[in-house]
Write a protein that holds these residues in place. Sequence first.
Motif, PDB file in Angstrom:
ATOM      1  N   CYS A  40      -6.568  -5.719   7.601  1.00 45.88           N
ATOM      2  CA  CYS A  40      -5.619  -5.294   6.568  1.00 45.88           C
ATOM      3  C   CYS A  40      -4.280  -5.950   6.824  1.00 45.88           C
ATOM      4  CB  CYS A  40      -5.462  -3.771   6.580  1.00 45.88           C
ATOM      5  SG  CYS A  40      -4.253  -3.143   5.384  1.00 45.88           S
ATOM      6  N   GLN A  45      -2.791  -5.553   0.902  1.00 44.36           N
ATOM      7  CA  GLN A  45      -2.149  -4.524   0.083  1.00 44.36           C
ATOM      8  C   GLN A  45      -0.891  -5.073  -0.594  1.00 44.36           C
ATOM      9  OE1 GLN A  45      -2.952  -1.183  -0.722  1.00 44.36           O
ATOM     10  NE2 GLN A  45      -1.262  -1.620  -2.100  1.00 44.36           N
ATOM     11  N   ARG A  63      -4.982  -2.323  -6.407  1.00 41.90           N
ATOM     12  CA  ARG A  63      -4.321  -1.360  -5.526  1.00 41.90           C
ATOM     13  C   ARG A  63      -2.809  -1.584  -5.491  1.00 41.90           C
ATOM     14  NH1 ARG A  63      -7.004   1.856  -2.115  1.00 41.90           N
ATOM     15  NH2 ARG A  63      -5.075   1.999  -0.938  1.00 41.90           N
ATOM     16  N   THR A  74       1.128   3.435   0.830  1.00 42.38           N
ATOM     17  CA  THR A  74       0.295   2.600  -0.041  1.00 42.38           C
ATOM     18  C   THR A  74      -1.183   2.930   0.077  1.00 42.38           C
ATOM     19  OG1 THR A  74       0.282   0.922   1.688  1.00 42.38           O
ATOM     20  CG2 THR A  74       1.907   0.651  -0.070  1.00 42.38           C
TER      21      THR A  74
END
Length: 946
Positions: A41, A81, A144, A475
């Motif tokens: 991530c 993200q 997202r 988030t």
Amino acid sequence: MELAKSFEPADIERRWYPEWESRNYFAAGLDTSKPADESFCILLPPPNVTGTLHMGHGFNQTIMDALTRYYRMKGHNTLWQPGTDHAGIATQIVVERQLDAQGISRHDLGREKFLEKVWEWKEYSGGTITRQMRRMGTSPDWKRERFTMDAGLNKIVTESFVRLYKEGLIYRGKRLVNWDPKLHTAVSDLEVVQEEEDGFMWHIRYPLADGSTTLTVATTRPETMLGDTAVMVHPEDERYKHLIGKMVKLPLTDREIPVIADAYVDMEFGTGVVKVTPAHDFNDYAVGQRHNLPIISILTLDAKINEHAPEKYRGLDRFDARKAVVADLEALGILEKTDKHKLKVPRGDRTGVVIEPMLTDQWFVAMSKPGEDGKSITEKALDVVQSGEIKFYPENWVNTYNQWLNNIQDWCISRQLWWGHQIPAWYGVNGEVFVAHNEEEARSQADAAGYAGQLTRDADVLDTWYSSALWPFSTLDWTPEYPAKSNPALDLYLPSSVLVTGFDIIFFWVARMVMMTKHITGKIPFKHVYVHGLIRDGEGQKMSKSKGNVLDPIDLIDGIDIEALVQKRTTGLMNPKQAAQIEKKTRKEFPEGIPSFGTDALRFTFASLASPGRDIKFDLNRCEGYRNFCNKLWNATRFVLMNVEGHDLALEHAQAADGSCPATPGAAPLKFSFADRWIVSRLQKLEAEVAQHFTEYRFDLLSQALYHFIWDEFCDWYLEVAKVEMAGANEAAARGARRTLVRTLEALLRLAHPVIPFITEELWQTVAPIAGRKTGDSIMLAPYPAADLKKVDEDSEAKMERLKTYVSACRNLRGEMKVSDSMRTPMIVAGDTGELKEFAPILQALAKLSEISFVDEIPADALAPVAVVGETRLMLVVEIDVAAEKERLAKEIEKLEKQVAMAKGKLDNESFVARAPAAVVAQEKERMEAALATLGKLKPQLAKLG
């Protein structure tokens, strides 16, 4: 799929990005059955919602996207993200300027209507930077995408504030802050630019109250003396020890102030006496706290003199007051002298006005107060780095991180704005404070406390950096019930794998994310912090509009003509002279504008520049070089396709240990040459090297390795050798070369994809089916190549290096004899010729030889130069004009001797060697040694000619 004759990046980019996005290839992986170490991530540092993509964004996002694509291809659960920041001050300024143009102020509209205007502006301009990110080929999970003012994130901001307040870690108090007199708000250090300017140092005599003497102080801001509450000396300064504790008369006022002692004073600077104004200087404020001095603020919030100063100065602007104070001091005869002085002036980066330290009521986070577990949020942030739980790359940035945290002050988190997260606090008429999730809860608290009066919500909003500090978990849709009530995204992606950021926000963002995430969730926000430098122009200058050196990454992708570039760089400049200078500079630097380089070339350039260091010089020539690299890859692919399509590649064979494959039933025989085994061996080493560079965040070395292998080893050497193999009579060897060509190329496309996604996708779609790879619809879903060290063949690598040596020797002979590239010449070889006979067909093709003859000895009367490679001697058979050749050699020798003499003169000069940079001295040595080596070859050749 037929491959176009030329590489046209615009067409490819326009076609592929919508295809990737529509097929949902960027979606976060949420497979909880995969091991924890197979989750990757990365968080996008949220750019301003109303901003545009600049070179720093392009550089930063290229690195993030390369990492994301790499781990996605490795089969990991992957999330990049994305999101944007509401940018409180910047966005409010933009909207207020729009209203000003209509003759309206935000106060005319009222808060609610003004915020409606801001949301309208956000909807209009908010997608600009994300559209530009798509042009850069970035692959975050757009579904997202988050915004720091989203309802969900706002709820988390409120929850964190209430929680920290209940724990005693958020409080309201009157403290000194950076104050922008134009915006009427506190601002963070990051929003203050320290600029060196010409100013003055005024030396003022303060008389002692007993009339015995005077003390001279020096100040760059004489108007602040109206708020002085002490003068200060060093406790060990023998000149002033006897005065400590006495009183001085503060000029221009009717007050007396004490002489105090504090080690903060530098005895060697100026007179060693310092005025103390706690309300208008951060260092003085700290002194005032230590000595319990009164704090007298003499400025209003719009930087005018207030009622605490003598009446004659009240209402004056601070700079008008400065002139009046200096004039009055001079009239009293106590202005000792005025010196010109260079000083650092703090200015607001949005308004340009001088920032004032101002004593105001604000909300703060207590950075050093122990929490329920006995540790402050600062200590926790230090511990996770000290333990290695969070690692910095390069490691030296740990020192910067630690230094800031070890000297940290409480964090001012309130801003006097309307756009932002409104502080969840309500006040009673007598100053009662109720911090709650909503007004209903605040009312309940008030009732429980026995307060029944009206409640008014705090009008201030939170510092933008506060909501950004929660980014790692907000988030991911964190809830107060976590971890008891979780979701797959939180479980898989907190902590994230790596934060990619510039060194300039280690304090403001990185450290605060660590503090807030660790305290609120109990987890670290990320495992690694990769800190990169800042992009500057080719001369190392910071890119700024006022300097006219700003480059727009989209302009480098699409190209821009000179007129449009000039207009872009000069629009908005108020100074016509400056605009004219920038126009002249731009036309000189880019007489025809900036050509289109395409996204891949720009991304490769960014990756190549990502070396450790604070500053990164952006060289436009690199873009051109990497555009040529893309063309080279395109043309190499076309060559491979032309030579393998329609041919049997024996894809069903498995390579035997000896490098050859026996024919399987119904299949033609297959043989791999030493060159085939060499390129496969080198490919394994490249794959291992690339994996290491990804792990260590060395994108400069990564791009260098890819460039060298693809251009030099694959295109310049292996393709040329394979041509010979495929044109030869041995069909098994030709089949082996064809198979190796296409398999190597297909692997190279996958290797390079994270850095140059568009061209590799386009080429892979054509190459992959021919290479027998049918997995997935896109290269970005294909497995990333992994090294198989069993295929490393050191013998073949050594043999290939020997071939290269022979080819280079022949090419050098051609160069020495000035033989035209179009002319094929015979060559004779003597000495150890065993291996060279095997190399002969390749050597003949690569060195452009018409034939190779093997002889016992080179004729003694041969005039042509001879190359010696080990025990082998090589000579081109060319007709020599002896007179012309002697003249040429003599001139070349004379030129080289001058070079040697010049270099030797510098190196024998002790002053040059001592003062010149080491790199310059080394360069001179290299030049001299190279010239001497060439002379060693040319002189015997001239002697042979008689």
